[in-house]
Design an enzyme around this catalytic site. Structure first.
Site, PDB file in Angstrom:
ATOM      1  N   ASP A  11      -0.153  -8.161 -14.185  1.00  0.00           N
ATOM      2  CA  ASP A  11      -0.758  -7.126 -15.000  1.00  0.00           C
ATOM      3  C   ASP A  11      -1.424  -7.888 -16.331  1.00  0.00           C
ATOM      4  O   ASP A  11      -0.549  -8.867 -16.918  1.00  0.00           O
ATOM      5  CB  ASP A  11       0.199  -6.059 -15.513  1.00  0.00           C
ATOM      6  N   ASP A 106      -6.588  -3.667 -14.128  1.00  0.00           N
ATOM      7  CA  ASP A 106      -5.834  -4.828 -14.743  1.00  0.00           C
ATOM      8  C   ASP A 106      -4.568  -5.156 -14.081  1.00  0.00           C
ATOM      9  O   ASP A 106      -3.864  -6.021 -14.653  1.00  0.00           O
ATOM     10  CB  ASP A 106      -5.836  -4.875 -16.351  1.00  0.00           C
ATOM     11  N   GLU A 107      -4.322  -4.406 -12.947  1.00  0.00           N
ATOM     12  CA  GLU A 107      -2.978  -4.555 -12.264  1.00  0.00           C
ATOM     13  C   GLU A 107      -3.139  -4.455 -10.749  1.00  0.00           C
ATOM     14  O   GLU A 107      -3.931  -3.713 -10.218  1.00  0.00           O
ATOM     15  CB  GLU A 107      -2.358  -3.464 -12.666  1.00  0.00           C
TER      16      GLU A 107
HETATM   17  P1  TTP Z   1      -1.934  -1.395 -19.574  1.00  0.00           P
HETATM   18  O1  TTP Z   1      -1.770  -2.723 -18.471  1.00  0.00           O
HETATM   19  O2  TTP Z   1      -1.035  -0.383 -19.404  1.00  0.00           O
HETATM   20  O3  TTP Z   1      -2.000  -2.079 -20.973  1.00  0.00           O
HETATM   21  P2  TTP Z   1      -2.882  -3.192 -21.561  1.00  0.00           P
HETATM   22  O4  TTP Z   1      -3.215  -4.282 -20.344  1.00  0.00           O
HETATM   23  O5  TTP Z   1      -3.728  -2.844 -22.593  1.00  0.00           O
HETATM   24  O6  TTP Z   1      -1.369  -4.105 -22.123  1.00  0.00           O
HETATM   25  P3  TTP Z   1      -0.221  -4.727 -21.605  1.00  0.00           P
HETATM   26  O7  TTP Z   1      -0.228  -4.488 -20.071  1.00  0.00           O
HETATM   27  O8  TTP Z   1      -0.160  -5.883 -22.052  1.00  0.00           O
HETATM   28  O9  TTP Z   1       1.087  -3.786 -21.909  1.00  0.00           O
HETATM   29  O10 TTP Z   1      -3.528  -0.875 -19.298  1.00  0.00           O
HETATM   30  C1  TTP Z   1      -4.671  -1.659 -18.875  1.00  0.00           C
HETATM   31  C2  TTP Z   1      -5.969  -0.933 -19.592  1.00  0.00           C
HETATM   32  O11 TTP Z   1      -5.953   0.214 -19.303  1.00  0.00           O
HETATM   33  C3  TTP Z   1      -5.791  -1.143 -21.007  1.00  0.00           C
HETATM   34  O12 TTP Z   1      -6.246  -2.390 -21.526  1.00  0.00           O
HETATM   35  C4  TTP Z   1      -6.731   0.196 -21.457  1.00  0.00           C
HETATM   36  C5  TTP Z   1      -6.655   1.035 -20.397  1.00  0.00           C
HETATM   37  N1  TTP Z   1      -5.474   2.120 -20.748  1.00  0.00           N
HETATM   38  C6  TTP Z   1      -6.182   3.271 -21.372  1.00  0.00           C
HETATM   39  O13 TTP Z   1      -7.544   3.065 -21.620  1.00  0.00           O
HETATM   40  N2  TTP Z   1      -5.448   4.416 -21.945  1.00  0.00           N
HETATM   41  C7  TTP Z   1      -4.071   4.292 -21.438  1.00  0.00           C
HETATM   42  O14 TTP Z   1      -3.332   5.287 -22.152  1.00  0.00           O
HETATM   43  C8  TTP Z   1      -3.353   3.190 -21.100  1.00  0.00           C
HETATM   44  C9  TTP Z   1      -1.912   3.072 -20.954  1.00  0.00           C
HETATM   45  C10 TTP Z   1      -4.375   2.152 -20.777  1.00  0.00           C
HETATM   46 MG    MG Z   2      -2.029  -4.735 -18.807  1.00  0.00          MG
END
Ligand code: TTP
Ligand code: MG
Length: 364
Positions: A11, A106-107
């Site tokens: 992720d 992103d995952e």
């Molecule tokens: P995440 O992987 O949940 O968050 P992140 O990558 O920003 O941070 P981290 O993993 O380090 O905790 O989500 C990936 C992307 O998805 C995030 O960059 C933006 C988008 N997203 C939204 O648009 N709304 C949301 O509520 C969430 C959780 C994520």
């Molecule tokens: Mg992330």
């Protein structure tokens, strides 16, 4: 243990914000908040770790974020660029193994059982992967490794950002035991509250409940949840080869209620699904729309057509009918998705593919 598996969950860290800091060096080291405008009731899509120190997090109203972190720099999202970066990262994953299951932009889960079988250590594979992603894209990825999906997923989150946690075979149960029960895939905040009422606070508490309790609390899901609590779930990494459904979804920086705009988005999503159906040479019969309301309620509505199709227009018009029924006065949407399923009996397996082309945030 002949059928032991090795699974990575990867992720990216603060994905949208990290891309902005990468492309705009002047933003590096600063609190960056990607999302809608604070004036128009926009929400935070994500925040850089510098902004998270101030309590800023995803889905928070941007106006609140600006109040909590006045020096935060508000950046509007550039989804095309995030999709492009996502594709680069997914390509790197595919370089390691064919068995890649993207969960969102992103995952992803990666099944690295074969690679470990050739004598490589899971830790070495994970370190290499982190380095490659960083060298080739400039982004940081947090990685969890375990013998099942639920353990890998929890492990990747544990030492974010730039995390790397490997749970050795046999250590799953001890690893999970002290963690709060809400960390488990499938236990949402409401369920967690009910479990707390039963005195179940940690995953370890959950793992030791008797079977009758499981049956009462979870019904059909009992066995699956118990396996996850023990770190023994056998959910396979679902690749894109034989999907049961193909869908695309997008989250808006600001909630949308304007019918024309909604129709425009629906058109793009339908076009995406249609072109993927054609590329895979499959036709579907069931069209689904997924909607998330301003208060985060998620609805799905579906309809089954008389015959199989991959036509963009057919998907679009069906989805539009489903959507218009839900467009009641005053209702605004924060997420819109279109999916196609019902491909016929020749495709089996519990497979599901959410195209990471739109910023699909979850697989339900
Ligand atoms: P995440 O992987 O949940 O968050 P992140 O990558 O920003 O941070 P981290 O993993 O380090 O905790 O989500 C990936 C992307 O998805 C995030 O960059 C933006 C988008 N997203 C939204 O648009 N709304 C949301 O509520 C969430 C959780 C994520
Ligand atoms: Mg992330």
């Amino acid at each position: 243990m002949p059928d032991m598996r090795h699974i990575i969950h990867a992720d990216l860290d603060a994905f949208y914000a990290a891309v902005e800091q990468l492309d705009n060096p002047e933003l590096r080291g600063l609190p960056v908040m990607v999302g809608g405008s604070p004036q128009s009731r926009g929400v935070v899509a994500t925040a850089s770790y510098e902004a998270r120190v101030f309590g800023v997090h995803s889905a928070m109203p941007m106006a609140t974020a600006v109040r909590q972190c006045p020096r935060g720099i508000v950046v509007r999202p550039r989804f095309d660029r995030y999709r492009e970066m996502s594709r680069m990262v997914m390509d790197i994953f595919h370089h390691l193994t064919d068995l890649v299951e993207p969960l969102s932009l992103d995952e992803a889960y990666l099944d690295i059982t074969d690679q470990v079988g050739t004598g490589k250590l899971p830790l070495g594979i994970a370190i290499d992967l982190k380095r490659r992603v960083n060298e080739e894209t400039g982004l940081n990825v947090s990685i969890g490794v375990g013998t099942c999906k639920s353990v890998a997923k929890i492990a990747s989150d544990l030492e974010k950002p730039d995390g790397l946690v490997v749970v050795a075979p046999g250590d799953e149960r001890d690893f999970l035991a002290p963690l709060p029960v809400g960390k488990l895939w499938g236990i949402g905040p409401k369920t967690a509250e009910v479990l707390h009422g039963d005195g179940v606070e940690t995953i370890g508490d959950l793992a030791t409940q008797p079977d009758e309790w499981y049956a009462r609390r979870f019904g059909k899901r009992a066995q699956g949840i118990k396996a996850k609590a023990l770190g023994q779930d056998d959910d396979p990494v679902k690749t894109e080869r034989n999907p049961k459904s193909i869908s695309a979804e997008t989250t808006f920086a600001e909630d949308l209620s304007n019918p024309e705009e909604l129709r425009g988005v629906l058109g793009k999503l339908s076009g995406n699904v249609s072109s993927h159906l054609s590329r895979k040479d499959v036709k579907g019969k069931t069209v689904t729309v997924k909607l998330r309301l301003a208060d985060f309620t998620t609805l799905t509505r579906q309809t089954t057509l008389a015959s199989h199709t991959n036509s963009e227009e057919a998907i679009m018009e069906t989805a539009w009918k489903l959507l218009t029924r839900e467009m009641t006065e005053g209702r605004a949407f924060r997420l819109l998705g279109v999916g196609m399923s019902g491909f016929g009996d020749d495709l089996d397996g519990p497979q599901q593919l959410v195209l990471p082309l739109f910023e699909s945030l979850s697989i339900d």
